[in-house]
Write a protein that holds these residues in place. Structure first.
Motif, PDB file in Angstrom:
ATOM      1  N   ILE A  38       0.379  -1.155   0.401  1.00 27.84           N
ATOM      2  CA  ILE A  38      -0.284  -0.241  -0.093  1.00 27.84           C
ATOM      3  C   ILE A  38       0.888   1.656  -0.642  1.00 27.84           C
ATOM      4  N   GLN A  41       0.230   5.431   4.705  1.00 30.63           N
ATOM      5  CA  GLN A  41      -0.540   6.579   5.333  1.00 30.63           C
ATOM      6  C   GLN A  41      -0.391   6.881   6.517  1.00 30.63           C
ATOM      7  N   SER A  43       0.771   8.201   9.899  1.00 26.62           N
ATOM      8  CA  SER A  43       1.361   6.988  11.788  1.00 26.62           C
ATOM      9  C   SER A  43       0.807   7.755  12.265  1.00 26.62           C
ATOM     10  N   ASP A  58      -3.513   2.593  10.678  1.00 24.75           N
ATOM     11  CA  ASP A  58      -4.829   1.852  10.549  1.00 24.75           C
ATOM     12  C   ASP A  58      -4.678   1.587   8.776  1.00 24.75           C
ATOM     13  N   TYR A  59      -4.926   0.196   9.345  1.00 19.48           N
ATOM     14  CA  TYR A  59      -4.806  -0.832   7.338  1.00 19.48           C
ATOM     15  C   TYR A  59      -6.056  -1.222   8.423  1.00 19.48           C
ATOM     16  N   ARG A  60      -6.950  -1.454   7.303  1.00 18.77           N
ATOM     17  CA  ARG A  60      -8.101  -2.283   6.933  1.00 18.77           C
ATOM     18  C   ARG A  60      -9.142  -2.154   8.699  1.00 18.77           C
ATOM     19  N   THR A  64      -1.755  -0.657  12.446  1.00 20.72           N
ATOM     20  CA  THR A  64      -0.683  -1.651  12.400  1.00 20.72           C
ATOM     21  C   THR A  64       0.390  -0.962  12.882  1.00 20.72           C
ATOM     22  N   VAL A  86       2.854  -4.665   3.230  1.00 18.58           N
ATOM     23  CA  VAL A  86       2.484  -4.810   5.115  1.00 18.58           C
ATOM     24  C   VAL A  86       2.596  -6.771   5.022  1.00 18.58           C
ATOM     25  N   GLY A  98       3.754  -2.992   9.015  1.00 17.07           N
ATOM     26  CA  GLY A  98       4.229  -2.247   7.480  1.00 17.07           C
ATOM     27  C   GLY A  98       5.864  -2.075   7.620  1.00 17.07           C
TER      28      GLY A  98
END
Length: 145
Positions: A38, A41, A43, A58-60, A64, A86, A98
């Motif tokens: 991915i 994001q 963090s 946030d991962y799904r 994370t 990931v 990740g």
């Protein structure tokens, strides 16, 4: 892991690996350990985190841990690194983390005859892979964050 050395795992057949870059170095991990690739994001930093931990993201819907892979592997860091590999360990206490990397290069087959002993490294270094366009360090992702 060296050619003919099967102490960590059986490696008689070719495996698919994901090649990626961190700084000027190329690395690979076994593809079946990768959940997804991915873009980085946003963090949040964590107090008292180990030096190689950037923070959490946030991962799904899952918190994370984001790892500075350059610092983890001891190479020059790229502050503009924007890709995240990931890993989902499937273990309750260490589910998803990740690795921040510069670029994901390709998926390729890793043949046991192309792997040599690493003349350096730690428990993460599994060997050196000879490819048509240079050498790639084969690493095992850590089982702990």
């Amino acid at each position: 892991m060296a050619v003919g050395d099967h102490s960590d795992a059986q490696f008689d057949d070719p495996k698919q690996v994901l090649e990626f870059t961190v700084g000027d170095e190329r690395y690979c991990v076994v593809l079946d350990s990768v959940a997804e690739i991915i873009d980085q994001q946003q963090s949040r930093s964590l107090p008292d985190a180990p030096p190689h931990v950037v923070g959490v993201m946030d991962y799904r819907g899952v918190t994370t841990t984001l790892v500075d892979t350059a610092r983890l592997l001891g190479v020059e860091s790229n502050p503009a690194a924007s890709r995240v590999i990931v890993f989902d360990t499937g273990e309750e206490d260490d589910d998803v983390y990740g690795w921040l990397v510069d670029e994901v290069y390709r998926v390729t087959d890793l043949d046991p005859t192309d792997v040599d002993d690493a003349p350096f490294g730690d428990e993460r270094t599994r060997g050196i892979v000879r490819t048509d366009d240079g050498l790639v360090v084969w690493v095992a992702p850590p089982t702990q964050r």
